[in-house]
Design a protein around this motif. Sequence first.
Motif, PDB file in Angstrom:
ATOM      1  N   GLY A 144      31.678 -42.346  35.340  1.00 14.05           N
ATOM      2  CA  GLY A 144      31.065 -42.156  34.009  1.00 14.05           C
ATOM      3  C   GLY A 144      31.530 -40.970  33.274  1.00 14.05           C
ATOM      4  N   GLN A 145      30.557 -40.808  32.192  1.00 14.04           N
ATOM      5  CA  GLN A 145      30.805 -39.737  31.368  1.00 14.04           C
ATOM      6  C   GLN A 145      29.789 -38.347  31.382  1.00 14.04           C
ATOM      7  N   SER A 146      30.397 -37.266  31.522  1.00 13.71           N
ATOM      8  CA  SER A 146      29.588 -35.980  31.134  1.00 13.71           C
ATOM      9  C   SER A 146      30.010 -35.627  29.979  1.00 13.71           C
ATOM     10  N   PHE A 147      28.656 -34.760  29.454  1.00 14.43           N
ATOM     11  CA  PHE A 147      28.798 -34.486  27.760  1.00 14.43           C
ATOM     12  C   PHE A 147      28.023 -33.027  27.851  1.00 14.43           C
ATOM     13  N   VAL A 148      28.807 -31.897  27.707  1.00 14.86           N
ATOM     14  CA  VAL A 148      28.412 -30.722  27.796  1.00 14.86           C
ATOM     15  C   VAL A 148      28.375 -29.986  26.391  1.00 14.86           C
ATOM     16  N   LEU A 149      27.282 -29.139  25.894  1.00  9.69           N
ATOM     17  CA  LEU A 149      27.381 -28.631  24.566  1.00  9.69           C
ATOM     18  C   LEU A 149      26.802 -26.975  24.934  1.00  9.69           C
ATOM     19  N   GLU A 150      27.812 -26.419  24.328  1.00  8.43           N
ATOM     20  CA  GLU A 150      27.755 -25.090  24.143  1.00  8.43           C
ATOM     21  C   GLU A 150      27.434 -24.349  23.051  1.00  8.43           C
ATOM     22  N   THR A 151      26.690 -23.275  22.695  1.00  5.51           N
ATOM     23  CA  THR A 151      26.569 -22.454  21.377  1.00  5.51           C
ATOM     24  C   THR A 151      26.167 -21.219  21.835  1.00  5.51           C
ATOM     25  N   ASP A 152      26.847 -20.223  21.031  1.00  4.53           N
ATOM     26  CA  ASP A 152      26.690 -18.680  21.040  1.00  4.53           C
ATOM     27  C   ASP A 152      25.694 -18.510  20.054  1.00  4.53           C
ATOM     28  N   VAL A 153      24.396 -17.702  20.343  1.00  3.87           N
ATOM     29  CA  VAL A 153      23.500 -17.195  19.248  1.00  3.87           C
ATOM     30  C   VAL A 153      23.277 -15.717  19.394  1.00  3.87           C
ATOM     31  N   PRO A 154      23.759 -15.041  18.139  1.00  2.00           N
ATOM     32  CA  PRO A 154      23.332 -13.526  18.503  1.00  2.00           C
ATOM     33  C   PRO A 154      21.663 -13.329  17.991  1.00  2.00           C
ATOM     34  N   VAL A 155      21.448 -12.294  18.957  1.00  2.31           N
ATOM     35  CA  VAL A 155      19.968 -11.949  18.599  1.00  2.31           C
ATOM     36  C   VAL A 155      19.904 -10.370  18.632  1.00  2.31           C
ATOM     37  N   MET A 156      18.769  -9.546  18.284  1.00  2.00           N
ATOM     38  CA  MET A 156      18.786  -8.211  18.350  1.00  2.00           C
ATOM     39  C   MET A 156      17.596  -8.118  19.588  1.00  2.00           C
ATOM     40  N   THR A 157      17.997  -7.116  20.222  1.00  2.00           N
ATOM     41  CA  THR A 157      16.875  -6.554  21.217  1.00  2.00           C
ATOM     42  C   THR A 157      16.752  -5.101  21.172  1.00  2.00           C
ATOM     43  N   VAL A 158      15.609  -4.777  21.463  1.00  2.00           N
ATOM     44  CA  VAL A 158      15.072  -3.473  21.384  1.00  2.00           C
ATOM     45  C   VAL A 158      14.572  -3.085  22.895  1.00  2.00           C
ATOM     46  N   CYS A 159      15.135  -2.026  23.507  1.00  2.00           N
ATOM     47  CA  CYS A 159      14.867  -1.461  24.897  1.00  2.00           C
ATOM     48  C   CYS A 159      13.486  -1.234  25.050  1.00  2.00           C
ATOM     49  N   PRO A 160      12.824  -1.690  26.110  1.00  3.01           N
ATOM     50  CA  PRO A 160      11.597  -1.548  26.549  1.00  3.01           C
ATOM     51  C   PRO A 160      11.490  -0.054  27.038  1.00  3.01           C
ATOM     52  N   CYS A 161      12.267   0.098  27.974  1.00  8.74           N
ATOM     53  CA  CYS A 161      12.350   1.448  28.711  1.00  8.74           C
ATOM     54  C   CYS A 161      12.518   2.688  27.504  1.00  8.74           C
ATOM     55  N   SER A 162      13.421   2.399  26.652  1.00  6.77           N
ATOM     56  CA  SER A 162      13.668   3.404  25.530  1.00  6.77           C
ATOM     57  C   SER A 162      12.604   3.762  24.840  1.00  6.77           C
ATOM     58  N   LYS A 163      11.925   2.713  24.328  1.00  4.55           N
ATOM     59  CA  LYS A 163      10.811   2.613  23.627  1.00  4.55           C
ATOM     60  C   LYS A 163       9.503   3.445  24.220  1.00  4.55           C
ATOM     61  N   ALA A 164       9.238   3.129  25.595  1.00  4.33           N
ATOM     62  CA  ALA A 164       8.140   3.822  26.274  1.00  4.33           C
ATOM     63  C   ALA A 164       8.257   5.203  26.512  1.00  4.33           C
ATOM     64  N   ILE A 165       9.461   5.844  26.738  1.00  5.54           N
ATOM     65  CA  ILE A 165       9.793   7.171  27.098  1.00  5.54           C
ATOM     66  C   ILE A 165       9.999   7.888  25.930  1.00  5.54           C
ATOM     67  N   SER A 166      10.081   7.425  24.724  1.00  5.21           N
ATOM     68  CA  SER A 166      10.578   8.224  23.488  1.00  5.21           C
ATOM     69  C   SER A 166       9.327   8.260  22.353  1.00  5.21           C
TER      70      SER A 166
END
Length: 276
Positions: A144-166
Amino acid sequence: RHFYRYYYRTGSGIMEDVQSHAPQVALNIDRVGVRELKLPLLVRDRCQGTQQTVATVDLGVDLPSSFKGTHMSRFIEALEQWNDEISYQSVRRLLLNIKERLGARRAYARFCFPYFIVKKAPASGSPATVAYECRLTGELDDKGQSFVLETDVPVMTVCPCSKAISREGAHSQRAMVRMRLRMRTFSWLEDFIDIAEASGSSAVYTLLKREDEKFVTVNAFAHPTFVEDVVRNVAQRLTAHGQVEWFSVEVESMESIHNHNAFARIERDLTTRETV
């Protein structure tokens, strides 16, 4: 029979078919073919119906141990005759053509292309185009046939640890969400881009005015996420999508205050509900 295996007729006479000779080392080759072909490509677009892009294409087949080489020109002929909108059915037609032309048991095609979405800035509404790198891989054999889709999506992250201790601020950075998906039926690329962008601290944009920068910053710092949070958020949303059979998602954070990157990965087969 031996004569016609190693020779063929052309308009200028009889020419030797060297690829059909037996190799000195008789080993099966898993995949052989051509890479880096450039092709204009039509892909489905949720807003406009379709959009034109440009793909880099790899094509390949298996090669038995009894043949010295494959016929590279036949890949090009198959691709030139294809010239279709990309879909499960159209890629299947291309793979069948490649299998028949090269007498192969397995055929492989990979399309790498940018997919463009016009995004409005969150406060000003200023529109600008964002490009997402996508890849689509199809394989066809007797099973049979296999069909795989890939995508790269940039996002922004803010560090929870850095926020908690600053007292003020926290470190933030861009992260890349890389998804590999096998689906039951057709699904829009935008569905998965939306899932990724909703899973970090903020989406990223091409054009931001000052009011947009304020909005993005305030919103991101109100939703801090570790790389582990992002990968779990994406995995949860993919599991609930309904059309995804299998996925692998990896999130890589390009750390702004560390001299290394951080990553997290989840793979899941939803046909068995087994986590790998």
